[in-house]
Design a protein around this motif. Structure first.
Motif, mmCIF file in Angstrom:
data_model
loop_
_atom_site.group_PDB
_atom_site.id
_atom_site.type_symbol
_atom_site.label_atom_id
_atom_site.label_comp_id
_atom_site.label_asym_id
_atom_site.label_seq_id
_atom_site.Cartn_x
_atom_site.Cartn_y
_atom_site.Cartn_z
ATOM 1 N N ILE A 73 2.357 -6.049 -3.304
ATOM 2 C CA ILE A 73 3.649 -6.325 -3.940
ATOM 3 C C ILE A 73 4.574 -7.034 -2.955
ATOM 4 O O ILE A 73 5.220 -8.037 -3.286
ATOM 5 N N ALA A 74 4.635 -6.516 -1.723
ATOM 6 C CA ALA A 74 5.490 -7.119 -0.702
ATOM 7 C C ALA A 74 5.059 -8.548 -0.396
ATOM 8 O O ALA A 74 5.889 -9.453 -0.269
ATOM 9 N N ALA A 75 3.754 -8.766 -0.271
ATOM 10 C CA ALA A 75 3.243 -10.091 0.052
ATOM 11 C C ALA A 75 3.591 -11.093 -1.052
ATOM 12 O O ALA A 75 3.940 -12.250 -0.767
ATOM 13 N N TYR A 76 3.501 -10.656 -2.290
ATOM 14 C CA TYR A 76 3.816 -11.549 -3.407
ATOM 15 C C TYR A 76 5.297 -11.932 -3.383
ATOM 16 O O TYR A 76 5.654 -13.098 -3.588
ATOM 17 N N GLY A 77 6.171 -10.950 -3.131
ATOM 18 C CA GLY A 77 7.596 -11.242 -3.048
ATOM 19 C C GLY A 77 7.917 -12.180 -1.903
ATOM 20 O O GLY A 77 8.739 -13.103 -2.047
ATOM 21 N N THR A 78 7.276 -11.976 -0.753
ATOM 22 C CA THR A 78 7.484 -12.858 0.391
ATOM 23 C C THR A 78 7.068 -14.286 0.051
ATOM 24 O O THR A 78 7.776 -15.252 0.378
ATOM 25 N N ALA A 79 5.926 -14.431 -0.622
ATOM 26 C CA ALA A 79 5.442 -15.755 -1.012
ATOM 27 C C ALA A 79 6.389 -16.440 -1.994
ATOM 28 O O ALA A 79 6.442 -17.679 -2.054
ATOM 29 N N LYS A 80 7.147 -15.639 -2.750
ATOM 30 C CA LYS A 80 8.118 -16.198 -3.705
ATOM 31 C C LYS A 80 9.440 -16.553 -3.032
ATOM 32 O O LYS A 80 10.372 -16.995 -3.689
ATOM 33 N N GLY A 81 9.524 -16.346 -1.731
ATOM 34 C CA GLY A 81 10.737 -16.703 -0.990
ATOM 35 C C GLY A 81 11.772 -15.613 -0.894
ATOM 36 O O GLY A 81 12.915 -15.865 -0.480
ATOM 37 N N LEU A 82 11.411 -14.362 -1.236
ATOM 38 C CA LEU A 82 12.348 -13.245 -1.172
ATOM 39 C C LEU A 82 12.303 -12.586 0.201
ATOM 40 O O LEU A 82 11.260 -12.568 0.859
ATOM 41 N N ARG A 83 13.434 -12.044 0.625
ATOM 42 C CA ARG A 83 13.477 -11.220 1.830
ATOM 43 C C ARG A 83 13.104 -9.802 1.409
ATOM 44 O O ARG A 83 13.912 -9.083 0.846
ATOM 45 N N MET A 84 11.868 -9.419 1.691
ATOM 46 C CA MET A 84 11.342 -8.140 1.239
ATOM 47 C C MET A 84 11.567 -7.066 2.305
ATOM 48 O O MET A 84 11.289 -7.280 3.493
ATOM 49 N N CYS A 85 12.069 -5.916 1.859
ATOM 50 C CA CYS A 85 12.346 -4.786 2.741
ATOM 51 C C CYS A 85 11.692 -3.535 2.162
ATOM 52 O O CYS A 85 11.191 -3.550 1.030
ATOM 53 N N LEU A 86 11.698 -2.464 2.925
ATOM 54 C CA LEU A 86 11.054 -1.230 2.503
ATOM 55 C C LEU A 86 11.910 -0.043 2.901
ATOM 56 O O LEU A 86 12.433 0.001 4.015
ATOM 57 N N ARG A 99 1.148 -2.599 11.163
ATOM 58 C CA ARG A 99 0.473 -3.900 11.208
ATOM 59 C C ARG A 99 0.505 -4.576 9.845
ATOM 60 O O ARG A 99 0.732 -5.792 9.741
ATOM 61 N N ARG A 100 0.299 -3.807 8.804
ATOM 62 C CA ARG A 100 0.284 -4.388 7.453
ATOM 63 C C ARG A 100 1.691 -4.785 7.003
ATOM 64 O O ARG A 100 1.857 -5.796 6.315
ATOM 65 N N LEU A 101 2.693 -4.015 7.396
ATOM 66 C CA LEU A 101 4.069 -4.376 7.053
ATOM 67 C C LEU A 101 4.436 -5.723 7.663
ATOM 68 O O LEU A 101 5.073 -6.569 7.011
ATOM 69 N N LYS A 102 4.038 -5.948 8.909
ATOM 70 C CA LYS A 102 4.321 -7.223 9.562
ATOM 71 C C LYS A 102 3.547 -8.359 8.893
ATOM 72 O O LYS A 102 4.073 -9.460 8.689
ATOM 73 N N LYS A 103 2.306 -8.101 8.535
ATOM 74 C CA LYS A 103 1.449 -9.138 7.953
ATOM 75 C C LYS A 103 1.995 -9.640 6.625
ATOM 76 O O LYS A 103 1.921 -10.840 6.330
ATOM 77 N N VAL A 104 2.559 -8.730 5.802
ATOM 78 C CA VAL A 104 3.032 -9.127 4.471
ATOM 79 C C VAL A 104 4.494 -9.580 4.479
ATOM 80 O O VAL A 104 5.056 -9.891 3.430
ATOM 81 N N GLY A 105 5.116 -9.610 5.658
ATOM 82 C CA GLY A 105 6.445 -10.199 5.765
ATOM 83 C C GLY A 105 7.611 -9.280 5.486
ATOM 84 O O GLY A 105 8.711 -9.747 5.156
ATOM 85 N N ILE A 106 7.413 -7.954 5.621
ATOM 86 C CA ILE A 106 8.549 -7.040 5.483
ATOM 87 C C ILE A 106 9.549 -7.346 6.589
ATOM 88 O O ILE A 106 9.220 -7.340 7.770
ATOM 89 N N ARG A 107 10.792 -7.597 6.187
ATOM 90 C CA ARG A 107 11.797 -8.065 7.146
ATOM 91 C C ARG A 107 12.631 -6.941 7.758
ATOM 92 O O ARG A 107 13.180 -7.094 8.849
ATOM 93 N N MET A 108 12.760 -5.838 7.040
ATOM 94 C CA MET A 108 13.559 -4.710 7.513
ATOM 95 C C MET A 108 13.055 -3.451 6.830
ATOM 96 O O MET A 108 12.653 -3.487 5.666
#
Length: 353
Positions: A73-86, A99-108
């Motif tokens: 879910i996070a990776a898809y949002g990142t690919a759509k140009g969203l700043r994804m957080c958790l 490691r997976r959070l960094k890979k999928v682009g979680i920003r915060m």
């Protein structure tokens, strides 16, 4: 004021490994009758949102790390140009998760910390070991260079911890610390008797103002305490100073109180769009309407954005546009979300606004 969605919390599951006393969604590990939506549905929701706006999106819960597909879910949002957080309670965080959070682009990432030691925090979270989980998660985030902030919720049972929790948030390396004042909704209704009084509220907001003036490193703000921005203006005027707002990374506001339905919203696990994480009435449902349609045309959102319709002291207050009162707290106490903020002791000027 432009009402543009800047920040969305998204409840991707109601399941949780803790059972916190204040939980707005009454989360627990096994919740029957409220299954999680599919990955395909998650992608559809993100497509819908990004066709209209590009807000910060915080994957929340429950505990979002209980979903096996949270990273997809996070990776898809990142690919759509969203700043994804958790938003997580930290208990399930390990090196592989980082490691997976960094890979999928979680920003915060946001962590919960409601006491300066295990006795207080674990009591609030109804789970032995919860404090250790948060501290361990903070250490792992530092090791993996994942920025995180700390959210701290307070009621009477832990309000004396506030200065100590603030200092601990700095010590563990948080980028920001947000002081949440409890809203009695969901499971939080059981601690209605523990809501901090309006007099103590004012004292805590004054403490925060003095702390913020001298805080150069940590980004801070009171949350669900909209009258802080009335206090800020009053104090700045008394002291002959101009309040300087600071940029709040991956959050919004900083110079205004209640943003519910104005700049922020919550999408719950059933697809309902609500004004904020603590407001129980939906403005619409994404299975029936587009996000754009709900955001722009919902009667609920329109009423919340019309300050002239506010009642009681809020309706007469000269600070209503900078404060607004907590609409969720007004609804919880009076049943009317346009009623006055019940935990603000300020008496408006006779002429009003």
């Amino acid at each position: 004021m432009d009402f543009e969605p800047k920040w969305l919390a998204w409840e991707i599951t109601r399941r949780c490994n803790l059972r916190c006393v204040h939980c707005r969604s009454s989360s627990e590990l096994n919740i029957e009758g409220h299954p999680d939506f599919s990955l395909a549905e998650a992608r559809r929701v993100l497509d819908d949102i990004t066709s209209y706006a590009k807000p910060v999106v915080v994957l929340s819960g429950g505990e979002p790390l209980l979903r096996d597909d949270v990273f997809e879910i996070a990776a898809y949002g990142t690919a759509k140009g969203l700043r994804m957080c958790l938003a997580t309670n930290g208990a399930l965080v390990n090196a592989e998760v980082c490691r997976r959070l960094k890979k999928v682009g979680i920003r915060m990432v946001s962590l919960s910390l409601d006491g300066a030691d295990a006795a207080v925090h674990d009591n609030f979270r109804n789970q032995p070991g919860a404090f250790a989980g948060t501290i361990n998660a903070a250490e792992l985030f530092r090791q993996h260079e994942i920025p995180f902030l700390v959210n701290s919720s307070f009621a009477k049972r832990n309000q004396t911890e506030i200065p100590k929790v603030y200092r601990l948030a700095k010590e563990i390396g948080a980028r920001a610390w947000y002081m949440f004042m409890i809203v009695p909704t969901g499971r939080g209704e059981v601690i209605m008797r523990e809501l901090i009084s309006s007099e103590e509220y004012e004292e805590l907001l004054a403490w925060h103002y003095d702390m913020e003036k001298n805080e150069a490193d940590l980004l801070v703000r009171p949350t669900c305490a909209p009258h802080y921005y009335r206090v800020v203006l009053q104090r700045a005027k008394e002291e002959g100073e101009k309040f300087k707002s600071r940029t709040l990374q991956f959050s919004t506001g900083g110079t205004k109180g209640c943003l519910a339905g104005q700049l922020i919203a919550l999408i719950d696990v059933d697809g309902n769009v609500l004004p904020c994480s603590y407001f129980p009435l939906p403005a619409g449902n994404l299975r029936d309407q587009s996000f754009k349609e709900i955001w722009e045309n919902s009667e609920l959102f329109r009423e919340m954005r019309d300050f002239k319709g506010y009642k009681g002291r809020c309706g007469r207050c000269e600070y209503v546009r900078v404060c607004g009162g907590c609409r969720a707290r007004a609804y919880a106490v009076s049943g009317d979300y346009l009623a006055e903020e019940p935990y603000c002791g300020y008496q408006p000027s006779r002429n009003g606004r």
